[in-house]
Every structure is written in structure tokens, then in C-alpha cells.
Design a protein around this motif. Sequence first.
Motif, PDB file in Angstrom:
ATOM      1  N   ALA A 191      36.157  39.317  35.631  1.00 48.58           N
ATOM      2  CA  ALA A 191      36.622  37.861  35.597  1.00 48.58           C
ATOM      3  C   ALA A 191      38.160  37.787  36.115  1.00 48.58           C
ATOM      4  O   ALA A 191      38.413  36.739  36.819  1.00 48.58           O
ATOM      5  N   VAL A 192      38.810  38.815  36.180  1.00 49.69           N
ATOM      6  CA  VAL A 192      40.236  38.536  36.635  1.00 49.69           C
ATOM      7  C   VAL A 192      40.444  39.703  38.076  1.00 49.69           C
ATOM      8  O   VAL A 192      41.407  39.739  38.495  1.00 49.69           O
ATOM      9  N   GLY A 193      39.368  40.288  38.192  1.00 51.19           N
ATOM     10  CA  GLY A 193      39.174  41.277  39.376  1.00 51.19           C
ATOM     11  C   GLY A 193      39.036  40.476  40.840  1.00 51.19           C
ATOM     12  O   GLY A 193      38.868  39.398  40.768  1.00 51.19           O
ATOM     13  N   ASN A 194      39.043  41.160  41.819  1.00 49.96           N
ATOM     14  CA  ASN A 194      38.846  40.608  43.236  1.00 49.96           C
ATOM     15  C   ASN A 194      37.231  40.075  43.178  1.00 49.96           C
ATOM     16  O   ASN A 194      36.077  40.873  43.040  1.00 49.96           O
ATOM     17  N   PRO A 195      37.162  38.779  43.743  1.00 57.59           N
ATOM     18  CA  PRO A 195      35.826  38.306  43.886  1.00 57.59           C
ATOM     19  C   PRO A 195      34.901  38.365  44.930  1.00 57.59           C
ATOM     20  O   PRO A 195      33.855  38.095  45.198  1.00 57.59           O
ATOM     21  N   ARG A 196      35.892  38.859  46.151  1.00 54.68           N
ATOM     22  CA  ARG A 196      35.270  38.604  47.311  1.00 54.68           C
ATOM     23  C   ARG A 196      35.719  39.854  48.235  1.00 54.68           C
ATOM     24  O   ARG A 196      36.753  40.363  48.080  1.00 54.68           O
ATOM     25  N   ASP A 197      35.089  40.097  49.531  1.00 60.33           N
ATOM     26  CA  ASP A 197      35.634  41.050  50.571  1.00 60.33           C
ATOM     27  C   ASP A 197      37.155  40.609  51.068  1.00 60.33           C
ATOM     28  O   ASP A 197      37.268  39.243  51.171  1.00 60.33           O
ATOM     29  N   ARG A 206      35.794  45.470  48.481  1.00 57.15           N
ATOM     30  CA  ARG A 206      35.833  44.559  47.476  1.00 57.15           C
ATOM     31  C   ARG A 206      36.438  45.206  46.203  1.00 57.15           C
ATOM     32  O   ARG A 206      37.333  44.424  45.542  1.00 57.15           O
ATOM     33  N   THR A 207      36.009  46.210  46.001  1.00 56.51           N
ATOM     34  CA  THR A 207      36.432  47.107  44.712  1.00 56.51           C
ATOM     35  C   THR A 207      37.245  48.180  44.704  1.00 56.51           C
ATOM     36  O   THR A 207      37.629  48.566  45.996  1.00 56.51           O
ATOM     37  N   ALA A 208      38.023  48.831  43.881  1.00 55.30           N
ATOM     38  CA  ALA A 208      38.621  49.917  43.885  1.00 55.30           C
ATOM     39  C   ALA A 208      38.089  51.178  44.779  1.00 55.30           C
ATOM     40  O   ALA A 208      38.514  51.951  45.261  1.00 55.30           O
ATOM     41  N   HIS A 209      36.700  51.055  44.448  1.00 59.59           N
ATOM     42  CA  HIS A 209      36.120  52.348  45.004  1.00 59.59           C
ATOM     43  C   HIS A 209      35.621  52.137  46.451  1.00 59.59           C
ATOM     44  O   HIS A 209      35.958  53.072  47.261  1.00 59.59           O
ATOM     45  N   ASP A 210      35.496  51.087  46.923  1.00 61.24           N
ATOM     46  CA  ASP A 210      35.727  50.617  48.299  1.00 61.24           C
ATOM     47  C   ASP A 210      36.992  51.157  48.873  1.00 61.24           C
ATOM     48  O   ASP A 210      36.993  51.534  50.180  1.00 61.24           O
TER      49      ASP A 210
END
Length: 406
Positions: A191-197, A206-210
Motif C-alpha cells: 500500500a505504501v510501496g512503489n506501484p509502477r515501473d 519496480r521492487t527491491a529485488h528488481d
Amino acid sequence: MSELAAVAHVLRRTTFGPFPGQVEAAAGLGAAGAIETVLGAAALIPGEPVFDEDDAAGTDGAVGKWLGLMRDPSAGLHEKLVWFWHGHFTSSHDKADAWALMWRQHLVLRTHALGNFRELAHAMTVDAAMLQWLDGDGSTAAAPNENHGRELMELFTIGRGPYSQGDVRAAALALSGWTVTDDGRASFDAAVGNPRDTVLLGRPVRTAHDVVDALCDRPECARFIAAKLYLFLVGRPASDQRVGELAAAFAAARLEIRPLVEAIVRDPEFTTAVYERPRYPIEWTTAAFAVCEINDVARAFDTLTALGQAPFYPPNVAGWPPGMRWLDPGAAVLRAELAVDAPALPTIANAPDPVTAVLTRAGIYEPTTETLTAAKDLAFALRRYPRAQAAALLGFVLTTPEFILA
């Protein structure tokens, strides 16, 4: 170089020894055999420490448990790499909420020390202690904290240079949404993380693992890690050509750490680069306490703190710097003081040749003419006082170039 001197060199660089008797036990192996032994040694498994915030340096505390493993004669190169990664992926108890967080991070390092760098980077990026240390805890897409992303690039994966401030912002955005819960666990809140590339170094993430994958796939990553490991293990910077060779092998091995380390320590440069760097405080203290037969974790922690390299307390996000600054002449008295009332003194005093006895205990098999002459002169001057002679010789040897260099 004699066989014993060569084995001692291998153990200085790949373990926290050599400890008294350890080199003699490896007689016949030679440097090559000693290298294979430390590479093949099983990883030590620590017991669960007591998380006492007031006594972390006790025998059963987090510091005590780790120092005990370092001093274990069966420890091989894996233990040395656990320390290396602690100085690379730094976090400090000064900022982490509790010892439990630091210990869980320590176990991550133990799991991946000779494993896969990408997997290690993934685990450390969303580790609870790391999130607190680099202000990633509570970072949101609406207000991303850039510290975590900047250090992940600059210090942990690709080094300075190949990224822009825009890349820092993109990394921060993709790393957002992670928090440390009340029970000390890392948790992601979409809900507070990144929603898009967003675009990091020309690649959508988009994510930490990306983010971690994007950085590990960069050619700079393999070069950065290869060069840093080479400097730590060999003691001198690798040539550009050698870094390129090691980086290519590291990348071809899909960032598996063990093949890279094996290539470094099996290189003839490794066995010939004797006394090329300081024996860092953690190395010196562990070996010196064994030489003196001092088994006092609290005193070891105090010594390490005074020398500037206490486990779980790196000075900053860059960790402990390499280089000759660790050879501060002002530390000579602190080093020599260990010899006062050391439990090993009777053994040295009762030896037929105290000079040879103390040098052998310290793993010094080819002392310089200056060191040997000074030790013999000291022994002669105190020949009527065996215990004082033993203490003076031990204090002297602990401060010689042959013992404070690796």
C-alpha cells in the motif's frame, strides 16, 4: 620461503590464526595443501547467543559467540569471509534496535559467505538491521529515502561512478514500502510501496529485488566485488588486467563467490604477497590472545574497541577502511600490555630457548635479522629473570612487523 613460513602466511590471510601449534600440525602440506585445507573446512555453526543488551561482550553474547568461532582452530576460509562481508554489507548495533536483529543479519552472512553474491545481496537489501541502518525502514513511495539506494549502489554492488542522481531516486522509489515490525522482522507493505515501473540505469524496475538484479547484472558489479576481495585476501590492489580476468570468471560463474575466492587464493600472487598489508585489529587480537593464552571475551572486545575494529560496530556505512593507517605506533603499548601476566609466560620461561619458543608461538618462522637480534639482546639482558624475560619477549614479539603485518 620455508614451508612453515608459507603455511603461516596462508593461515594469516585465510583464517584468524595461525594459533600455537597450528602450523606445525600442517607440516608437510605446504602452502598449496594449506590452501586446500582452509577452502575445504566445514563452515562452523554458532550456538544461539544470549541477547543481553548490557552484556553483549560476554562469553554467551553475540560478540562472544563470534569471537569464539574466529578462534576455533578448525575454522577455515568461510569464517574469514563472514568477517569480510560484515565489513562490506555493514550494519551497526549503534543504530539497529536490538541484538536479535544484528544476529539474524549475521546468520545471513554465514549462510551466503561462500555462496552466491546475488542471493546475498537480495537477502541483505531487505534485512531488518540493514533497513534500520540505511534508513530504508519506513521509506514510502510518496516520500522515498535515498540513503538505502545510494549505498546499495556505491558501497555494496557497482561502486562509484556509473549512476546518476536520477538513478539514486529510482532505486529509492523501488526500494520503498519496507518496514521493520515490532518483533524485529522485515515486512513489505504494498500500500505504501512503489506501484509502477521506474527506470534504473536504463532498466525498468519496480521492487527491491528488481533493483538488486539490475545492479548485479551490471558488469561493474563483478569488477567491484572481485577487486575488493582480491585486495582483502592478497593485500595489494589487483592490476586492471587481473581484475578483468577475475570479473569475467565471476560473471561466468553467475556470481558464485567460492570460485572467485578459489581463483584468488590459488593465484601465485597470493602466496608471494607476504606482509603486504596490516593485520587488521580483529585478526591481530584473535591471534595475539591465542598466543598469550588469554581467554577473556570482554577483554578482547575492549582491545578491539581501543584498536578501532569491534565486531557489530563498523564506524560508518563504508565499513573499516583498508590500508596502513591501522599500524598506528601509538597502539604499540596497548599491544604489548597483553604480555603482562599472560598465562603463556611459564611455557615461554621454561623453554630451552625462550626466543625460539616465543617466535614459534607467534607463527614467525623467518624473522628479520633486526627482529631476531633485538629479541636475543632482550633475552640476554634479562637472562637472570626468566619470567620478566618471557614477558618482555612476548610483548616485543606482539609488536614486531612480522606479527602486526599479514
